[in-house]
Design an enzyme around this catalytic site. Structure first.
Site, PDB file in Angstrom:
ATOM      1  N   HIS A  63      -2.191   1.601  16.263  1.00 46.95           N
ATOM      2  CA  HIS A  63      -1.463   2.940  15.839  1.00 46.95           C
ATOM      3  C   HIS A  63      -2.285   3.567  14.835  1.00 46.95           C
ATOM      4  O   HIS A  63      -3.366   3.236  14.406  1.00 46.95           O
ATOM      5  CB  HIS A  63      -0.228   2.250  14.963  1.00 46.95           C
ATOM      6  CG  HIS A  63      -0.523   1.204  13.591  1.00 46.95           C
ATOM      7  ND1 HIS A  63      -0.999  -0.018  13.924  1.00 46.95           N
ATOM      8  CD2 HIS A  63      -0.549   1.549  12.579  1.00 46.95           C
ATOM      9  CE1 HIS A  63      -1.109  -0.519  12.725  1.00 46.95           C
ATOM     10  NE2 HIS A  63      -0.896   0.275  11.791  1.00 46.95           N
ATOM     11  N   ASP A  90      -3.231  -3.828  12.369  1.00 45.98           N
ATOM     12  CA  ASP A  90      -3.308  -4.190  11.317  1.00 45.98           C
ATOM     13  C   ASP A  90      -3.800  -5.612  11.172  1.00 45.98           C
ATOM     14  O   ASP A  90      -3.380  -6.624  12.095  1.00 45.98           O
ATOM     15  CB  ASP A  90      -2.104  -4.137  10.687  1.00 45.98           C
ATOM     16  CG  ASP A  90      -1.473  -2.891  10.018  1.00 45.98           C
ATOM     17  OD1 ASP A  90      -2.369  -1.802  10.368  1.00 45.98           O
ATOM     18  OD2 ASP A  90      -0.419  -2.601   9.704  1.00 45.98           O
ATOM     19  N   HIS A 140      -5.968   2.048  14.671  1.00 44.10           N
ATOM     20  CA  HIS A 140      -6.280   0.565  14.188  1.00 44.10           C
ATOM     21  C   HIS A 140      -5.039  -0.448  14.432  1.00 44.10           C
ATOM     22  O   HIS A 140      -4.138  -0.099  14.647  1.00 44.10           O
ATOM     23  CB  HIS A 140      -6.480   0.432  12.623  1.00 44.10           C
ATOM     24  CG  HIS A 140      -5.544   0.837  11.801  1.00 44.10           C
ATOM     25  ND1 HIS A 140      -4.967   2.005  11.736  1.00 44.10           N
ATOM     26  CD2 HIS A 140      -4.570  -0.021  11.220  1.00 44.10           C
ATOM     27  CE1 HIS A 140      -4.033   1.945  10.953  1.00 44.10           C
ATOM     28  NE2 HIS A 140      -3.598   0.989  10.628  1.00 44.10           N
ATOM     29  N   LYS A 200       0.868  -1.278   0.019  1.00 47.62           N
ATOM     30  CA  LYS A 200       0.039   0.166  -0.135  1.00 47.62           C
ATOM     31  C   LYS A 200       1.044   1.277  -0.026  1.00 47.62           C
ATOM     32  O   LYS A 200       1.820   1.200   0.825  1.00 47.62           O
ATOM     33  CB  LYS A 200      -0.817  -0.180   1.451  1.00 47.62           C
ATOM     34  CG  LYS A 200      -1.987   0.919   1.575  1.00 47.62           C
ATOM     35  CD  LYS A 200      -2.839   0.997   2.708  1.00 47.62           C
ATOM     36  CE  LYS A 200      -3.778   1.793   2.721  1.00 47.62           C
ATOM     37  NZ  LYS A 200      -3.903   2.159   4.285  1.00 47.62           N
TER      38      LYS A 200
HETATM   39  O1  LIG Z   1       1.670   5.916   7.518  1.00 50.20           O
HETATM   40  C1  LIG Z   1       1.766   5.149   8.545  1.00 50.20           C
HETATM   41  O2  LIG Z   1       2.779   5.061   9.037  1.00 50.20           O
HETATM   42  C2  LIG Z   1       0.658   4.439   8.731  1.00 50.20           C
HETATM   43  C3  LIG Z   1      -0.117   3.624   7.837  1.00 50.20           C
HETATM   44  C4  LIG Z   1      -0.898   2.438   8.370  1.00 50.20           C
HETATM   45  O3  LIG Z   1      -0.878   2.245   9.525  1.00 50.20           O
HETATM   46  C5  LIG Z   1      -1.738   1.635   7.544  1.00 50.20           C
HETATM   47  O4  LIG Z   1      -1.737   1.917   6.138  1.00 50.20           O
HETATM   48  O5  LIG Z   1      -2.287   0.615   7.838  1.00 50.20           O
HETATM   49 FE   LIG Z   2      -1.666   0.332  10.093  1.00 47.35          FE
END
Ligand SMILES: O=C(O)CCC(=O)C(=O)O
Ligand SMILES: [Fe+2]
Length: 476
Positions: A418, A364, A362, A343
């Site tokens: 996070h 992951d 959230h 992503k």
């Molecule tokens: O930009 C970030 O460091 C976090 C991104 C994130 O947590 C995600 O896309 O699941």
């Molecule tokens: Fe994330």
């Protein structure tokens, strides 16, 4: 005779320039205002030891040494963390120890009582005989560090906040671990990774083996997609959410703006590009952007090879950390069928950083997430009820423990909560790779980690069911 320390003199003349003692004023031929060349000058060479192969490095070093006698090196393998700690220890000695403590390490020049110091070693103010009676504006600490036979630890300062000889102090519980995969031997790495995963659910790795160049190119490609492609070009890769015409993209893949169902109707300040990078059977190259300036496919495939190795290594260490067979976690998450999704998050500057979030809190749902950030911080994690910033460490890769490893380890390893905050004037980008089991893998606490005292804390279910509930905010 007491030596007047420069640090002390400086504190007097900070408020009164005239108080500067004349013996520090250099003769004309030495005064920097008269002798520094301020015109255009060629720059002292900076050599990246990690970026080149052998002969090129040899050539660069030899040439700099012939032409200049000085050069700077980056990619030198000294972990940032070690450099930071070294500097902290030095600052603590000079700025936090009371003067009388410092004087315990004083060199003989001062008639100092440096314990068991014979000669040059210790805390001092003058190393060489003074020229023309002029003094240098410096205090210092000076001692052998090698070979071991010459090292006199009695001259090394004992500091309250830092273990000077170790270089690593008892760290307050606010620093997310930075683990150097190249610096330790086996059991130490296993211990560091397992502990970070139990305590934090997140850590950064350096010495990870992904070349700087590859990380730079990956980032260049992402920036090119978001910042240089015209909007209508980007929309060719749009996900279905937008009614987009992403070529042959069935589901989640493509250019998008919202991945999960919104909570309370609030939106996240982010666009992204999302697609499989492994296993090869799942990869749909038609969804990979074609960019004028970067070979997106080449660089993404290159990065994928390194990520696959890094994930393998992490799963092995995490298995060992649970005293399981090396391959236990890897097999549990589908072995070579492990799905890797890249992503690319693009968070534009936001006029209201105080109230908006790039990504809401959230965990992951993956087994593990391997994330490369750009240099604009923003990632925060919740630890002991406080949101803590994840510092930017150049060239480090961030490893998140995701829900599936938490479940497999029956909660021993933590899936980290996070979020990402926004910045008023800078673009944050991040490149997480979500490593998830195949949809029909059944994930539950591993037999080997549950027993009568530790009954399973999680239901076993197919990953695709878990993902469905997570995405739709349904109970698991
Ligand atoms: O930009 C970030 O460091 C976090 C991104 C994130 O947590 C995600 O896309 O699941
Ligand atoms: Fe994330």
């Amino acid at each position: 005779m007491e030596v007047e320390r420069v640090q002390l003199i400086a504190s007097f003349c900070a408020s009164d320039e005239g108080a500067m003692p004349p013996e520090f004023i250099r003769s004309d031929h030495e005064q920097p205002c008269l002798t520094t060349f301020l015109g255009p000058a060629p720059a002292i060479p900076v050599i990246d030891l990690a970026a080149f192969d052998g002969p090129e490095v040899t050539r660069a070093i030899a040439e700099a040494s012939r032409e200049w006698g000085i050069f700077q090196v980056v990619g030198h393998g000294v972990p940032e963390e070690a450099m930071r700690e070294l500097q902290r220890a030095g600052r603590e000695f000079f700025e936090e120890l009371p003067q009388e403590e410092k004087e315990k390490y004083a060199r003989k020049e001062a008639g100092g009582g440096a314990p068991a110091s014979g000669g040059q070693e210790g805390y001092g103010t003058k190393l060489q005989r003074e020229l023309e009676g002029k003094k240098a504006w410096v205090d210092f600490l000076f001692h052998y560090i090698a070979p071991p036979s010459k090292v006199n630890h009695r001259i090394w300062p004992v500091l309250p906040g830092t273990d000077y000889s170790n270089g690593s102090r008892a760290r307050p519980a606010t620093a997310i671990p930075v683990i150097d995969l190249a610096a330790f031997d086996g059991p130490e790495i296993t211990r560091a990774i397992a502990e970070a995963s139990r305590e934090w659910g997140i850590f950064q790795v350096v010495g990870h083996g992904v070349p700087e160049e590859v990380m730079r190119e990956l980032q260049r490609a992402g920036r090119e997609f978001f910042e240089e492609l015209p909007q209508e070009e980007k929309e060719k890769y749009a996900r279905k959410e937008a009614g987009g015409g992403a070529p042959a993209s069935g589901g989640q893949e493509g250019y998008g703006t919202k991945l999960q169902r919104e909570l309370e109707g609030k939106k996240a300040w982010v666009d992204f590009l999302f697609h499989y990078i492994a296993p090869p059977s799942k990869v749909n190259h038609r969804i990979w952007p074609v960019l004028p300036g970067t070979d997106y496919r080449k660089i993404t495939e290159e990065y994928t090879k390194y990520v696959v190795d890094l994930v393998d290594r992490m799963l092995t260490e995490l298995s060992k950390g649970l005293e399981l067979e090396d391959q236990a976690l890897k097999e549990a998450v589908g072995a070579d069928s492990l799905n890797l999704n890249l992503k690319i998050n693009y968070y534009p500057p936001c006029p209201r950083p105080d109230v908006a979030l790039r990504v809401v809190a959230h965990t992951d749902m993956s087994a593990m997430t391997i994330l490369v950030p750009n240099d604009v911080p923003g990632l925060q994690i919740l630890k002991d009820d406080r949101w803590i910033n994840v510092d930017y460490v150049p060239n480090a890769i961030i490893v998140h423990i995701g829900d599936q490893i938490e479940i497999l380890s029956n909660g021993i390893y933590k899936s980290v909560l996070h979020r990402s905050t926004v910045s008023k004037d800078k673009v944050r980008m991040s490149w997480p790779v979500f490593c998830s089991p195949p949809g029909d893998s059944v994930i539950g606490p591993l037999q080997q980690v549950v027993n009568e005292d530790n009954p399973p804390k999680y239901k076993a279910k197919m990953f695709k069911e878990y993902a469905y509930c997570k995405i739709n905010k349904l109970p698991q």
